[in-house]
Structures are given as structure tokens and as C-alpha cells.
Design an enzyme around this catalytic site. Sequence first.
Site, PDB file in Angstrom:
ATOM      1  N   CYS A   1      -8.080   6.787  -6.549  1.00  0.00           N
ATOM      2  CA  CYS A   1      -7.656   5.696  -5.396  1.00  0.00           C
ATOM      3  C   CYS A   1      -9.115   5.370  -4.864  1.00  0.00           C
ATOM      4  O   CYS A   1     -10.099   5.797  -4.555  1.00  0.00           O
ATOM      5  CB  CYS A   1      -7.045   6.695  -4.286  1.00  0.00           C
ATOM      6  SG  CYS A   1      -6.743   5.660  -2.736  1.00  0.00           S
TER       7      CYS A   1
ATOM      8  N   HIS B   1      -3.183   1.082  -9.216  1.00  0.00           N
ATOM      9  CA  HIS B   1      -2.751   1.578 -10.405  1.00  0.00           C
ATOM     10  C   HIS B   1      -2.427   0.120 -11.041  1.00  0.00           C
ATOM     11  O   HIS B   1      -2.653  -0.158 -12.258  1.00  0.00           O
ATOM     12  CB  HIS B   1      -1.399   2.143 -10.199  1.00  0.00           C
ATOM     13  CG  HIS B   1      -1.172   3.222  -9.462  1.00  0.00           C
ATOM     14  ND1 HIS B   1      -1.773   3.615  -8.350  1.00  0.00           N
ATOM     15  CD2 HIS B   1      -0.682   4.620  -9.904  1.00  0.00           C
ATOM     16  CE1 HIS B   1      -1.796   4.785  -7.827  1.00  0.00           C
ATOM     17  NE2 HIS B   1      -1.194   5.572  -8.910  1.00  0.00           N
ATOM     18  N   GLU B   2      -2.001  -0.932 -10.393  1.00  0.00           N
ATOM     19  CA  GLU B   2      -1.484  -2.098 -10.716  1.00  0.00           C
ATOM     20  C   GLU B   2      -2.830  -2.859 -11.291  1.00  0.00           C
ATOM     21  O   GLU B   2      -2.573  -3.429 -12.546  1.00  0.00           O
ATOM     22  CB  GLU B   2      -0.922  -3.071  -9.913  1.00  0.00           C
ATOM     23  CG  GLU B   2       0.516  -2.673  -8.913  1.00  0.00           C
ATOM     24  CD  GLU B   2       0.121  -1.525  -7.884  1.00  0.00           C
ATOM     25  OE1 GLU B   2       0.917  -1.342  -7.109  1.00  0.00           O
ATOM     26  OE2 GLU B   2      -0.958  -1.086  -7.644  1.00  0.00           O
TER      27      GLU B   2
ATOM     28  N   GLY C   1       3.333  11.970  -3.137  1.00  0.00           N
ATOM     29  CA  GLY C   1       4.007  11.856  -1.879  1.00  0.00           C
ATOM     30  C   GLY C   1       5.566  11.419  -2.489  1.00  0.00           C
ATOM     31  O   GLY C   1       6.024  10.698  -1.689  1.00  0.00           O
TER      32      GLY C   1
ATOM     33  N   GLU D   1       0.769  -1.164   0.225  1.00  0.00           N
ATOM     34  CA  GLU D   1      -0.105  -0.054   0.011  1.00  0.00           C
ATOM     35  C   GLU D   1       1.041   1.347  -0.051  1.00  0.00           C
ATOM     36  O   GLU D   1       1.914   1.293   0.766  1.00  0.00           O
ATOM     37  CB  GLU D   1      -0.907  -0.103   1.277  1.00  0.00           C
ATOM     38  CG  GLU D   1      -1.945   0.996   1.177  1.00  0.00           C
ATOM     39  CD  GLU D   1      -1.298   2.215   1.902  1.00  0.00           C
ATOM     40  OE1 GLU D   1      -1.675   3.237   1.339  1.00  0.00           O
ATOM     41  OE2 GLU D   1      -0.920   2.182   2.932  1.00  0.00           O
ATOM     42  N   SER D   2       0.599   2.110  -0.903  1.00  0.00           N
ATOM     43  CA  SER D   2       1.414   3.229  -0.864  1.00  0.00           C
ATOM     44  C   SER D   2       1.918   4.293   0.088  1.00  0.00           C
ATOM     45  O   SER D   2       3.061   4.611   0.176  1.00  0.00           O
ATOM     46  CB  SER D   2       0.935   4.196  -2.322  1.00  0.00           C
ATOM     47  OG  SER D   2      -0.358   4.732  -2.031  1.00  0.00           O
ATOM     48  N   LYS D   3       0.895   4.528   0.878  1.00  0.00           N
ATOM     49  CA  LYS D   3       0.985   5.338   2.070  1.00  0.00           C
ATOM     50  C   LYS D   3       2.154   4.793   3.113  1.00  0.00           C
ATOM     51  O   LYS D   3       2.828   5.264   3.464  1.00  0.00           O
ATOM     52  CB  LYS D   3      -0.138   5.770   2.578  1.00  0.00           C
ATOM     53  CG  LYS D   3       0.195   6.922   3.810  1.00  0.00           C
ATOM     54  CD  LYS D   3      -1.005   7.444   4.481  1.00  0.00           C
ATOM     55  CE  LYS D   3      -0.989   8.213   5.585  1.00  0.00           C
ATOM     56  NZ  LYS D   3      -2.213   9.018   6.009  1.00  0.00           N
TER      57      LYS D   3
ATOM     58  N   ASP E   1      -5.846   9.679  -9.718  1.00  0.00           N
ATOM     59  CA  ASP E   1      -4.344   9.195 -10.293  1.00  0.00           C
ATOM     60  C   ASP E   1      -4.207   9.439 -11.602  1.00  0.00           C
ATOM     61  O   ASP E   1      -5.237   9.294 -12.536  1.00  0.00           O
ATOM     62  CB  ASP E   1      -4.363   7.778  -9.874  1.00  0.00           C
ATOM     63  CG  ASP E   1      -4.501   7.418  -8.330  1.00  0.00           C
ATOM     64  OD1 ASP E   1      -3.656   8.111  -7.873  1.00  0.00           O
ATOM     65  OD2 ASP E   1      -4.964   6.379  -8.010  1.00  0.00           O
TER      66      ASP E   1
END
Length: 286
Positions: free
Chosen positions: A186, A225-226, A255, A83-85, A193
Site C-alpha cells: 500500500c 492495485h490498479e 477488510g 480509496e479502499s478504506k 498486498d
Amino acid sequence: MTNKITDSNLGQDTQYPEQYDPTLLFPIARAETRQGSPAEKTPAWIGGDIWTAFEVSWLDSKGKPIVAIASFEFPQTNRYLIESKSFKLYLNSFNQSKFNSAEEVVALFEQDLSKASGGTVKVDIKLSHEWNNCQLINIPGTSVDELEVEIDTYEPNASLLQLKDETGDDSVQVNILYSNLLKSNCPVTNQPDWGTVIVAYKGKTIDPAAFLKYIVSYRLHNGFHELCVEEIYCDLLTQCAPDELFVMARYTRRGGLDINPWRASSEEIIEAVKELVAPFNRLARQ
């Protein structure tokens, strides 16, 4: 127990760490994200997710800050997404931590991210004196963005994809189409995005106008995204039946991180777009 995205820090007020902490990484099962999507029954593809981090820093043994750009390559065979965050929080945990060398930092990155994602992760870094080696690259192929089309669909619709009404089979030549109009959202915060999607293929000609309509149909779609890349790949495979196929999205950074997933039917098709999958290369708005 499988992590649920709703249990992550995404969209929540968060305390930023002051010391190295690999437990901040939050893995999400790829299989869970694919449930109910065209990618649920994954085809025999190859691919990966290339993350570029522009805000990487740590302290050397004497306390002086070191800054770097880092590239992280996650094979699509790894069982988990990060997870990006949580990824950003993990990277920030290096900021006030001391390390003896860049090699030590890379080793920790590879160890922690491989463990969290359930497979090998390759990490490269460039220190500040090496940044001139990072390339701004041109998008290969033909843009569809200037085509005159009427659009009224803003949720993914595979039936928008069509082949051009042409005889013959162009299975030898590699055709490349791209659009800068990709926008998805998101799935947790609904933040937009923005990205560029590039498709390389061999086979019957995909109608460029139909491709443009299809890409714009992601505009209100909520998805990682993926998964967006995987769904685009699967829809093209189903609707257009190319002999060879490559799909990549290069998303703008958020970020300090950009995410660039790609999927392909074989190594052969990648040769035509190899600059896109090289670490530290980026497009103009990345």
C-alpha cells in the site's frame, strides 16, 4: 479540487458510521496515480476493476439483518478510483440502515459509486441463499512459480522481461502465464498486498523465467492495485510487443474486500480467460 490520498482515512483511526452515508466515499483521480509511471500515457486498452465485497449487510423494513456478497465493476474509463478504506466505511454505513429491498440497495450502490468514480458502475449482489452459485475457479495457463531462478531485484524493472530465443511468431495461439508470487505494498500504510497475476497474450513467446523475475521485482514496490496491473501491462507491451495482451491481478481480500483489476488490448483475447472476469468467481486464497 483533486483529492490527495494523504487526506483520506487510510492509515488513520476512524469512527465507523452507524447510518447510510455516501459522503464517506473518497475518490482519487486515476491520472494522478499514473503520474511518473509507465501508465502515464495510457495505451488504447479496455478493462475494469472488479471489487468483491464479502461483508455487505443492511436491515430490512422490519429491522432484520440481511447479508450479501456484492460485486462492483468499475470500467477503467471512469476518471476516479475509490480509496479502499473509504469504500469499506461506506459499505458499513448500510449496516444499521433500513431498506425495503435488495433492489433498493443495489440502486443506491450504483448511484453513489457512479457519481464518486465519474462513470457507470455495475453492481450485482447475491443474498445468502444464492451463495452456492459463487464459483471457486482454477487459474488457467502455466504457473511460473516452480522455475529455478536467481533473484536479486525487488523493485519493478521492465528490463527483466525477455522473449525466448525462438524463431517464428506464435500470433494465432493464446499463451497464458501466471504467478501467485505477486506482492506489492500500500502506498500509504506500507501494508503488504498479496495477489495472483495472470497474463494472456498472442505473439512471440515470453520467457517464463524472465516473467517470474519481473513479477517478483514488485515485492517492495508501493502502488495501488490498479496501477500495478497497468504498469505490468505497459511493460509487457513495451518489452515484448505482443499482438494481443491481457493482464489481470486477483488480490487477496482485506477488510472484506478484494480488488481484481484487468486490462486488455481487445475483447478477443478475453475469451481465453473469461472465467477470471466474471462476477463472484474467485481463486482459492481469495
